[in-house]
Each structure stands twice: as C-alpha cells, then as structure tokens.
Design a protein around this motif. Structure first.
Motif, PDB file in Angstrom:
ATOM      1  N   ARG A 111     -11.980  20.583  43.989  1.00 53.78           N
ATOM      2  CA  ARG A 111     -10.346  21.251  43.768  1.00 53.78           C
ATOM      3  C   ARG A 111      -9.674  21.755  42.518  1.00 53.78           C
ATOM      4  N   GLY A 112     -11.089  22.290  41.644  1.00 51.10           N
ATOM      5  CA  GLY A 112     -10.633  22.828  40.383  1.00 51.10           C
ATOM      6  C   GLY A 112     -10.777  22.115  39.287  1.00 51.10           C
ATOM      7  N   HIS A 113     -11.071  20.453  39.099  1.00 47.89           N
ATOM      8  CA  HIS A 113     -10.829  19.863  37.908  1.00 47.89           C
ATOM      9  C   HIS A 113     -11.959  19.692  37.943  1.00 47.89           C
ATOM     10  N   LYS A 114     -11.992  19.589  36.152  1.00 46.47           N
ATOM     11  CA  LYS A 114     -13.493  19.866  34.801  1.00 46.47           C
ATOM     12  C   LYS A 114     -13.346  18.308  34.930  1.00 46.47           C
ATOM     13  N   THR A 115     -14.634  18.106  36.199  1.00 49.25           N
ATOM     14  CA  THR A 115     -15.298  16.581  36.005  1.00 49.25           C
ATOM     15  C   THR A 115     -15.908  16.205  34.489  1.00 49.25           C
ATOM     16  N   ALA A 116     -16.151  14.773  34.356  1.00 51.74           N
ATOM     17  CA  ALA A 116     -17.767  14.444  33.718  1.00 51.74           C
ATOM     18  C   ALA A 116     -17.857  13.369  33.296  1.00 51.74           C
ATOM     19  N   TRP A 117     -18.530  12.830  33.445  1.00 49.97           N
ATOM     20  CA  TRP A 117     -19.202  11.245  33.267  1.00 49.97           C
ATOM     21  C   TRP A 117     -18.483  10.874  32.041  1.00 49.97           C
ATOM     22  N   ALA A 118     -18.172   9.341  32.459  1.00 55.29           N
ATOM     23  CA  ALA A 118     -17.517   9.013  30.548  1.00 55.29           C
ATOM     24  C   ALA A 118     -19.251   8.658  30.205  1.00 55.29           C
ATOM     25  N   ASP A 119     -18.485   9.066  28.914  1.00 57.36           N
ATOM     26  CA  ASP A 119     -19.684   8.394  28.300  1.00 57.36           C
ATOM     27  C   ASP A 119     -19.859   6.457  27.465  1.00 57.36           C
ATOM     28  N   GLU A 120     -18.977   5.863  27.755  1.00 60.03           N
ATOM     29  CA  GLU A 120     -18.545   4.264  27.796  1.00 60.03           C
ATOM     30  C   GLU A 120     -17.594   4.020  28.458  1.00 60.03           C
ATOM     31  N   PRO A 121     -17.195   3.120  28.859  1.00 56.17           N
ATOM     32  CA  PRO A 121     -16.134   2.337  30.251  1.00 56.17           C
ATOM     33  C   PRO A 121     -14.925   2.916  29.213  1.00 56.17           C
ATOM     34  N   ILE A 122     -14.258   2.808  30.181  1.00 54.74           N
ATOM     35  CA  ILE A 122     -12.684   3.373  30.211  1.00 54.74           C
ATOM     36  C   ILE A 122     -11.746   2.109  30.694  1.00 54.74           C
ATOM     37  N   GLY A 123     -10.965   2.009  28.675  1.00 57.77           N
ATOM     38  CA  GLY A 123     -10.278   0.723  28.828  1.00 57.77           C
ATOM     39  C   GLY A 123     -10.472  -0.573  29.173  1.00 57.77           C
ATOM     40  N   GLY A 124      -9.457  -1.082  29.417  1.00 58.95           N
ATOM     41  CA  GLY A 124      -9.895  -2.942  28.916  1.00 58.95           C
ATOM     42  C   GLY A 124      -8.842  -3.703  29.982  1.00 58.95           C
ATOM     43  N   CYS A 125      -9.440  -4.221  31.126  1.00 60.61           N
ATOM     44  CA  CYS A 125      -7.354  -5.035  31.277  1.00 60.61           C
ATOM     45  C   CYS A 125      -7.697  -6.711  31.204  1.00 60.61           C
ATOM     46  N   GLN A 126      -6.911  -7.144  31.236  1.00 56.21           N
ATOM     47  CA  GLN A 126      -6.749  -8.716  31.636  1.00 56.21           C
ATOM     48  C   GLN A 126      -5.316  -9.237  32.286  1.00 56.21           C
ATOM     49  N   ALA A 127      -5.834  -9.536  33.561  1.00 59.50           N
ATOM     50  CA  ALA A 127      -4.378  -9.571  34.068  1.00 59.50           C
ATOM     51  C   ALA A 127      -4.140 -11.036  34.684  1.00 59.50           C
ATOM     52  N   ILE A 128      -2.831 -11.739  35.116  1.00 57.97           N
ATOM     53  CA  ILE A 128      -2.638 -12.702  35.874  1.00 57.97           C
ATOM     54  C   ILE A 128      -1.700 -12.753  37.047  1.00 57.97           C
ATOM     55  N   TRP A 129      -2.108 -13.033  38.234  1.00 59.67           N
ATOM     56  CA  TRP A 129      -1.695 -13.176  39.408  1.00 59.67           C
ATOM     57  C   TRP A 129      -0.533 -14.171  39.380  1.00 59.67           C
ATOM     58  N   ILE A 130       0.731 -14.469  39.750  1.00 59.42           N
ATOM     59  CA  ILE A 130       1.024 -16.048  39.473  1.00 59.42           C
ATOM     60  C   ILE A 130       1.839 -15.556  41.317  1.00 59.42           C
ATOM     61  N   ASP A 131       0.581 -16.568  42.108  1.00 59.00           N
ATOM     62  CA  ASP A 131       0.967 -16.410  43.555  1.00 59.00           C
ATOM     63  C   ASP A 131       2.221 -17.860  43.613  1.00 59.00           C
ATOM     64  N   ARG A 132       3.415 -17.875  43.694  1.00 57.71           N
ATOM     65  CA  ARG A 132       4.124 -18.855  43.818  1.00 57.71           C
ATOM     66  C   ARG A 132       4.717 -19.166  45.038  1.00 57.71           C
TER      67      ARG A 132
END
Length: 508
Positions: A467-488
């Motif tokens: 599709r025309g993207h210039k792709t590359a494999w990431a050389d390290e993990p991308i980002g870091g997420c923390q999350a809490i879902w509140i099931d009321r």
C-alpha cells in the motif's frame, strides 16, 4: 487497585489503600517511589499531569508542567545560531512542576500527609533498591546522556558503569530532599537552599533560571476535553499536552468498523489517522495562554468527516517528517480506590535521564522538556520566557454516563496518542480484556516510517508495503500501558500492566 510500571510502586500504592488512603495518596506514593527507582524515566526534576474523577464530583485535569525561565527568548537562541534547543543544554530545562503538583493534589484531595506518603520513596533512596531488568537496560543505553555533566556521571555511573540488573543503588541526596519536602511541603523545593542550589547549577551550565522562576511556579486545574468513541467518551487534559491529538485520532477511528477488518487494514487506518492527528498536533498545540486552540472546531463532525475521507484503504499517504525532539521517557500509573475514585497520572523527565544536568547536593536530575519548544519564528510553540512547552505526556480516562469506566495511559513519548487509540480499539472494537489488549502487537507510524513489533506477521508487513508504507521492524518494544477497567455492574476492577515494562497491577 493500582497499576504501575514498577512492582514495588504498585505495592506501595496498594499498602496506602489498605491503610485507608484514597487514590490520590496511593498515586503520589507510587510515583514518588518510581522517581527513585526509575531515574531514567521520571523524577522530582520533571513534570506531572493528572486526571482525577472523585465520586460525586466533576472530573478535573491537573496541569503540572513548568514554564521556560522568564529571561529566555527565541530571538537570543536564534542569534546564537540555534535552530533547535539542544536536549542536553540548560536552555532545555523548564521549571520542574512535579513536586508542586504532588503537594497540591495531596493537600486538596488526599487523606494522608506527605510524610506518610513519601516514606517508601525516602526509604528506597536512603537504603537503596535493586535495579529491575528494564531499568537496567535503559540505564546502560543512556550512558552518553549521563556522561556529559560531571555530577550526573558521578551519581549515576558509579565506577564508570551503569548498574546491572539486581544491583543495589542508593540516592542519599535525593532521600534528604524528599524528607525535607515531606516535612516542609512544596516550599522546601521551590525556595530556600534547595532552590538556590538548583538555580546555581543551571546557571553554571549556561541557563537563565532565577529563584523567582521557581518560587512563582504553581500547578493548576483545568476542565478536561472529551470526544466520543464507540458509545463512550474519551477524556484528556487540554493543551499544552497532546491529548487533543489523541481525541482527533479516536474520532477518526470511530467511523471505522475495526471488528470487521483485517489486521493489515486496522494498522493501515491507524497509521493514516495518526498522520492526520500528528500533523494537526505539531501545527497548533502549545501553551493555550499565548495561542488558544479551538478544540471544538478541530473535533466537530464536519472536520472529522472531511478528515476521514482522506483515508484511502489501498494507499498510504506521504508522511510529514518530524523536525522536533523524540519525546521518550515517562512513567504512567492508575489507581482506583474503594469509594470508586480514580486517578490517571503521568510523570516525566522527557529524554532518558532528562537533560543529564544534576544538582548533587539535592539529588535533583533535571528534565529537558524545553527542547520541545520551537525556534521557528511565529510558530505557536515558539519558546518564550514564562511559556509552557508542548507536552507529549497524556493521562486518559474513558467515561460512560459521566463516570469513569477506564483509567489508563500509554507511555512512550510520541507514541502516546497513537498508543491510546490502539489500546481502545483492541479493548472496545476487538473485545479483548485489558491485559490482552495491552499485550496485542503494536505499530507506530511516525517520521515517515511505519514501525511494527516483531509479533506482527511477515504477511501483514508485505500487505502494508504493497500500500506504499515504508515499514520497519521495531528494534525495541513500543510504548508501555497501564490500565484499570471499572466494571460497575459487577463491582469489579480489572487491572492490566504492560509486559514491555517491569510493572504489575494489584488489587485488594
């Protein structure tokens, strides 16, 4: 429940909750401990943003970003031959906003005093802590930044080497400063001998900082900004942070049926939406006091419909090259207490080990957030004395019927807006639980390259290339997420902590 990127920080937050503290007390205890144990990511020489949703009250956004010193001008820097603010210079050091923010949050909303809240951080700095795997990896990678300022090199490269995984590391000067803050409050940091040392170190390094710059600083509260996403409301802090970009990307994605699309299609749409969102971000986001941003106009239905039409499913559009610094190093945490109060908090020193400029007597390592300013004449984010810089760090919440159902954030500098959109799409559209959504393979289109984590298949990469993207494999993990879902409905909290970091989510 608490979710942070360091297991002991999560445990410190849980201990506060078990002792009767609320989400604010627990969050500040955790982030203070991380400021000791993750010096490459955060610290008391950095900035802080938060979203706070207390039961029965309207949510508030807290802006704890510090301004450029009053005497700094873009004209003078351009006359010195600069086209960008060097990330390791004193001109990149804005007034650290974290301590004022912590103290203001605890004073207004907390139950415990600062002495109790900062006790774990003080003990870790005084007695030492064991360096965790990801911290050791980042520390070793950052030797060049640590080395350019002699006091920083002495403090953080003992015997000329970065600490290894499992080694014990102490910060006695930082312990004393935290103890002073615990006993005397924010003025212990922004006035008196600690402030005098900080100003002296910065001026010796070529900065224009004054005691007045520190003494006059104050964090402030604002109204959050929101946008719809698949029946929910995504809530962010307003500019000078990039939360507006996250909302714009989410609004664009809201018009696509991700659950019916292939992985390659989803990555393509996210990449194209990010190109649009980041171009807007780089053009307009700045200190709103100097250049107000029309949030409603950017997020209105007509604008979003026009932007969605720009996305061609079969073709990648050219990406605008990024000309600013790489905003990388941050800690994000989330806490929900027994009363249903939630806080989404992020603290950062910008680059790994910030500016690399260190005040040895107080143990303060300075951020380099000012390198996010522009030196382009007339740009909304052009540096000016007393002005707040463009920020990448963005805590988030997802709301339903006026109440938070998800407190979350994604570390990773430039990636944060894209990361939030990816996490939400995995959670809401694909139907994964928070931990599975966290662990899903990531991609990030930025500065002309679409980086893919290596857990994405070769076939998907080939499709994107076609599709025309210039792709590359990431050389390290991308980002870091923390999350809490509140099931009321069920009375449950579901926590997630990114496997790309050292952290953990724990509930009681």
């Amino acid at each position: 429940m608490a979710a942070t990127s360091h297991p002991l920080a999560t445990l410190a937050a849980v201990d506060i909750l078990r002792s009767g503290g609320n989400c604010v007390d627990a969050a500040i205890a955790a982030v203070a401990l991380q400021s000791v144990m993750e010096p490459q990511m955060t610290g008391i020489g950095g900035d802080c943003f938060a979203l706070l949703a207390l039961d029965g009250r309207e949510p508030v956004a807290i802006n704890g970003s510090g301004p450029a010193p009053a005497a700094l001008t873009a004209h003078a820097l351009r006359d010195a031959g600069l086209t960008q603010i060097p990330p390791d210079s004193a001109h990149a050091v804005t007034v650290p906003g974290a301590i004022d923010t912590w103290c203001a949050l605890v004073s207004k909303y907390g139950r415990f005093d600062m002495e109790r809240i900062l006790a774990p951080a003080i003990a870790a700095a005084r007695d030492g802590f064991c360096v965790t795997p990801r911290v050791a990896y980042d520390w070793n990678k950052s030797r060049d930044r640590i080395s350019h300022h002699a006091p920083c090199r002495t403090a953080f490269l003992p015997d000329g080497k970065a600490p290894l995984e499992g080694e014990r590391f102490r910060q006695p000067a930082l312990a004393e400063t935290l103890q002073r803050i615990a006993m005397e409050g924010r003025d212990a940091f922004y006035a008196g001998d600690i402030a005098e040392e900080m100003v002296g170190v910065l001026r010796q390094a070529g900065g224009l900082h004054t005691l007045e710059d520190f003494e006059s600083f104050s964090s402030f509260e604002t109204e959050p900004i929101t946008a719809p996403y698949k029946g929910y409301e995504l809530m962010e802090c307003p500019p000078n942070g990039q939360g507006l970009a996250a909302l714009l990307i989410a609004r664009i994605l809201d018009g696509f049926a991700f659950s019916e699309m292939s992985e390659a299609d989803r990555i393509h749409v996210l990449a194209e939406a990010c190109k649009i969102g980041y171009a807007m971000r780089d053009a307009v986001i700045c200190d709103p006091r100097s250049h107000p941003v029309d949030v409603e106009a950017i997020l209105c239905d007509n604008t979003i419909a026009r932007l969605r039409k720009q996305i061609d499913m079969g073709r990648a559009t050219p990406a605008k090259p990024w000309e600013g610094p790489t905003h990388k190093d941050t800690v994000y945490l989330s806490v929900v207490d027994a009363d249903g109060n939630a806080i989404s908090l992020i603290n950062s020193i910008f680059d790994s080990f910030g500016s690399g400029i260190y005040a040895p007597e107080s143990g303060v390592l300075f951020q380099n957030r000012g390198s996010g300013f522009s030196l382009q004449e007339g740009h909304p984010n052009e540096v000016e004395g007393g002005k707040l810089p463009f920020h990448t760090i963005i805590p988030a919440m997802l709301m339903k019927h006026g109440k938070p159902v998800l407190s979350f954030g994604v570390m990773g500098g430039q990636y944060q807006a894209a990361g939030q959109a990816h996490f939400l799409s995995q959670l809401i559209d694909i139907g994964l639980d928070p931990q599975m959504a966290n662990e899903a393979p990531r991609s990030f289109c930025f500065d002309g390259t679409l980086k893919l984590e290596t857990t994405i298949s070769e076939d998907v990469r080939a499709d994107l290339d076609s599709r025309g993207h210039k792709t590359a494999w990431a050389d390290e993990p991308i980002g870091g997420c923390q999350a809490i879902w509140i099931d009321r409905e069920r009375g449950l909290l579901l926590g997630a902590s990114d496997h790309r970091k050292d952290g953990i989510a724990l509930g009681v």
